[in-house]
Scaffold this active site. Structure first.
Site, PDB file in Angstrom:
ATOM      1  N   ALA A   1      -9.389   6.439   4.372  1.00 19.98           N
ATOM      2  CA  ALA A   1      -9.143   7.615   5.213  1.00 19.98           C
ATOM      3  C   ALA A   1     -10.348   8.526   5.348  1.00 19.98           C
ATOM      4  O   ALA A   1     -11.044   8.813   4.384  1.00 19.98           O
ATOM      5  CB  ALA A   1      -7.965   8.446   4.702  1.00 19.98           C
ATOM      6  N   GLY A   2     -10.567   8.976   6.587  1.00 24.52           N
ATOM      7  CA  GLY A   2     -11.598   9.962   6.879  1.00 24.52           C
ATOM      8  C   GLY A   2     -12.873   9.407   7.465  1.00 24.52           C
ATOM      9  O   GLY A   2     -13.650  10.139   8.075  1.00 24.52           O
TER      10      GLY A   2
ATOM     11  N   GLY B   1      -7.498  10.392   9.919  1.00 26.82           N
ATOM     12  CA  GLY B   1      -7.725  10.612  11.338  1.00 26.82           C
ATOM     13  C   GLY B   1      -8.690  11.721  11.679  1.00 26.82           C
ATOM     14  O   GLY B   1      -8.960  11.973  12.846  1.00 26.82           O
TER      15      GLY B   1
ATOM     16  N   LYS C   1       0.877  -1.169   0.000  1.00 27.78           N
ATOM     17  CA  LYS C   1       0.000   0.000   0.000  1.00 27.78           C
ATOM     18  C   LYS C   1       0.909   1.212   0.000  1.00 27.78           C
ATOM     19  O   LYS C   1       1.654   1.456   0.948  1.00 27.78           O
ATOM     20  CB  LYS C   1      -0.918   0.040   1.216  1.00 27.78           C
TER      21      LYS C   1
ATOM     22  N   ALA D   1      -8.813   2.699   9.956  1.00 30.81           N
ATOM     23  CA  ALA D   1      -8.055   2.294  11.143  1.00 30.81           C
ATOM     24  C   ALA D   1      -8.545   3.063  12.375  1.00 30.81           C
ATOM     25  O   ALA D   1      -9.256   2.511  13.214  1.00 30.81           O
ATOM     26  CB  ALA D   1      -6.556   2.524  10.926  1.00 30.81           C
TER      27      ALA D   1
END
Lengths: 251, 251, 251, 251
Positions: A184-185, A158, A97, A206
């Site tokens: 993400a987000g 994040g 990745k 995550a």
């Protein structure tokens, strides 16, 4: 395996890809990973996931989850390519990745360095999953460069701001000839569902799980949210209308 | 039964309440109901659900789903009260989903007639689940009148416009002392998840499933979406941030 | 007077109605009122605008701005009717901005008490401008009761949350046969412009100007924003498109 | 000149930059330009604005509006650089609005070609105003390359979708050390106001005016909208709140 996610030459029955960063400890991470149903999980080569060391890799091996090394923390093509090569040695996989961010404050991809790194890694035989911003042009350029998947952000890493620009995600999906993974987000399950409804093939997240008050429960929520969005996309939703419409006619 | 939905004196393990209107035929409806996992399903006393007749009621009995009669199509308190009484006779239940709409074009509740009907039915011993607009004051008045659940709309019936005013739903949830069921306007699974994340106790929908291109699959999507949103609400999501935050610190 | 705002038998060249509450002192209020260009300004009968006393009324007289008494702080029809009558005596006007709120925490209108007060005041010969929630049915009921203008909120008073539900405002405008004034919730100039673009005839605001860091400048901003939105509504905006369109063809 | 827009060594009292494409004819364009109050207007070197020929340039000269040549229609750095040089010859200006788009369907900038063209043109002595996507990293790279202004899009050209990602515009503004001009996507006046409230220094638009039903009136609307947004930004808006707050305390 009904409706599998296919990336390069591999199939996955889960469309939720997890990251390992941010968990309080390995025990919490384990419960979250299991609850999420994930089969593919990123591991940072240059960042300290949980307590670091080989704990995370051992855990993934035990859970039979494929580790996907990432280049988080790299700020140039050269750094990212080097990190990918180290990961290949260490983890014995040519999957990577690819992250090349511009700075620590936004963690947004640097479009020029990212594209350069992608080109080099593809030429070098890597299966590249490229984390990118939500620019439809850059996504297309990455696909033309031969990446195995494009991974546009919903919002910066994040932030939990969700999918700030659904129109861009739709544009990416409309023209992509490789899988699109929303990365993400995402802050909560409805946003993971929305990503799939917009046509994404999978979701990667995550912090929204590992830093939730109850990571295990949020992992389960995300699993169900991704599934719900995938089903809804395939089911063909009703169109939006300005005026009301009764579900049944007057008897 | 973990985390049941409790309305009045009954418990349900599913938090998805279905409506029967809009399905092409009984076979389609049956598959959708089963896929949704619903345990409580509205039946219109004054509208023709599917082919009408007693088919829908027979189907619900066979599937062991509790029928919830509604007063859809009523435009005055008097009409609604009369319809509720006929339903009580016909279905042998004192549960009623109360709808008093102002007109056919918006199908929006008439606040004055609705409140009056609710008061009369509560006094008459009914367990009233009141379909209402998203006005936090009216929701509170209905709760004070003794209804068993308030059911604010996300947007007008059949529009698929989702939850137009999440702030109002949050205000209703913040002050309600009865279950809150998001009813009307849901178009797709992420919106059902959002309803639960805003704090609703359940979701009621019909057209978004019965009129989807693939009703069975959308029913499954809604089931998962409601579950996802419920879990996410309980899991405590991460806060939103303006700047990024890496999931792991630099190693 | 080009394109005047007409309410009952009066015409105004400004479509910005101001409130006087929240200003630090009379001097600040004066500069803001002048900058706003308003010709009609509400005065609370039961609340202390600025330092209270007759200062505000004297100021409005000096600035040749028509005072519009309101019933802010009333929580029942009886209270509101009484307050309106006292205002008629005190200010020698039969115009009243009717507010009947349910509680101090939301300051949202109580639909039942509001409608009852409106009916009584209309019968009593008042020209009633009714502050209401954004429920299209209640707006219609108020218009049927004979009010001179309906004034739906964008969001609760003082929240600065803007127009939470543009769809409802559009529904109100589509069916209203009296002027529609967006009242409450506006935080900044673009939201005042949006109100007008949705079809409102005027905008009423107070806190967003009086509590801004620079009230005079924000008043000017609101004046321009209302004007911009009115012009844009009349100019017929371009439709929204999914794909791009060059402004000029290739040469 | 109070609060002028400063780009490179020039000052403008208007913060609305117009484009000339899309107007039905020169007479319509003239009225719109005058109504907009613009002092700087783009002219396409490779596209046919109105009937083409030198009509547009003559018109701008007559109205004393500075023409800003653009490279619309260019799809590579080489093409854009060549077009800029031809424009410099033809119009005797070293100012250029740089556009390098990836394809005709999205008209989105190609980040790599754009950055390369910007670097070359800056080195060649041009004053470059760079049309870009809303990626905060690319905007920063362009600023580092020495452009005089960055011009992020709100949404793709001609879509009228407004500002799809206000968060990105805020990120660009937060880190830019050159003027930020919102360029493309604006459909109506409230969106022009919002651009300014987000901190942009100016707004550039064409289709939303030239293709409106009444271009002159929409031009006036945009003029007022930009002014309103600029004033509101400077005035310091009230914060958003969840619960209501009365504008005045109880007397």
């Amino acid at each position: 395996m009904p409706d599998p996610l296919v990336i390069a030459d591999r199939k996955f029955s889960s469309r939720l890809i997890m990251g390992t960063g941010g968990a309080a400890n390995l025990a919490v991470l384990e419960r979250a990973l299991v609850a999420s149903g994930t089969e593919l999980t990123t591991v940072a080569m240059r960042r300290a996931d949980t307590e670091g060391g080989t704990g995370v890799l051992d855990l993934l091996r035990r859970l039979d989850i494929t580790p996907l090394p990432n280049t988080a923390g790299c700020q140039s093509a050269a750094e990212a390519v080097l990190t990918a090569r180290l990961a290949r040695e260490a983890l014995d996989t040519n999957w990577i990745k690819l992250e090349v961010v511009a700075d620590e404050r936004t963690l947004l991809p640097d479009p020029v360095e990212l594209l350069e790194a992608a080109e080099q890694l593809v030429q070098d035989g890597f299966t590249v999953l490229a984390y990118t911003n939500d620019d439809p042009v850059l996504a297309l350029r990455l696909a033309e460069a031969g990446v195995a998947a494009v991974m546009p952000l919903g919002s910066p890493i994040g932030t939990g701001l969700g999918i700030r620009n659904p129109h861009n995600i739709e544009l990416i999906v409309a023209r992509a000839n490789v899988p699109v993974v929303l990365d993400a987000g995402i802050g909560t399950a409805s946003e993971a569902a929305l990503a799939m409804e917009l046509g994404c093939d999978a979701v990667l997240l995550a912090s929204s799980v590992t830093r939730a008050q109850d990571p295990e429960r949020m992992a389960e929520a995300m699993r169900d949210g991704v599934r719900a969005g995938r089903l809804a996309r395939g089911a063909g939703r009703i169109p939006q209308r300005f005026w009301a419409r009764a579900s049944s006619p007057p008897r």
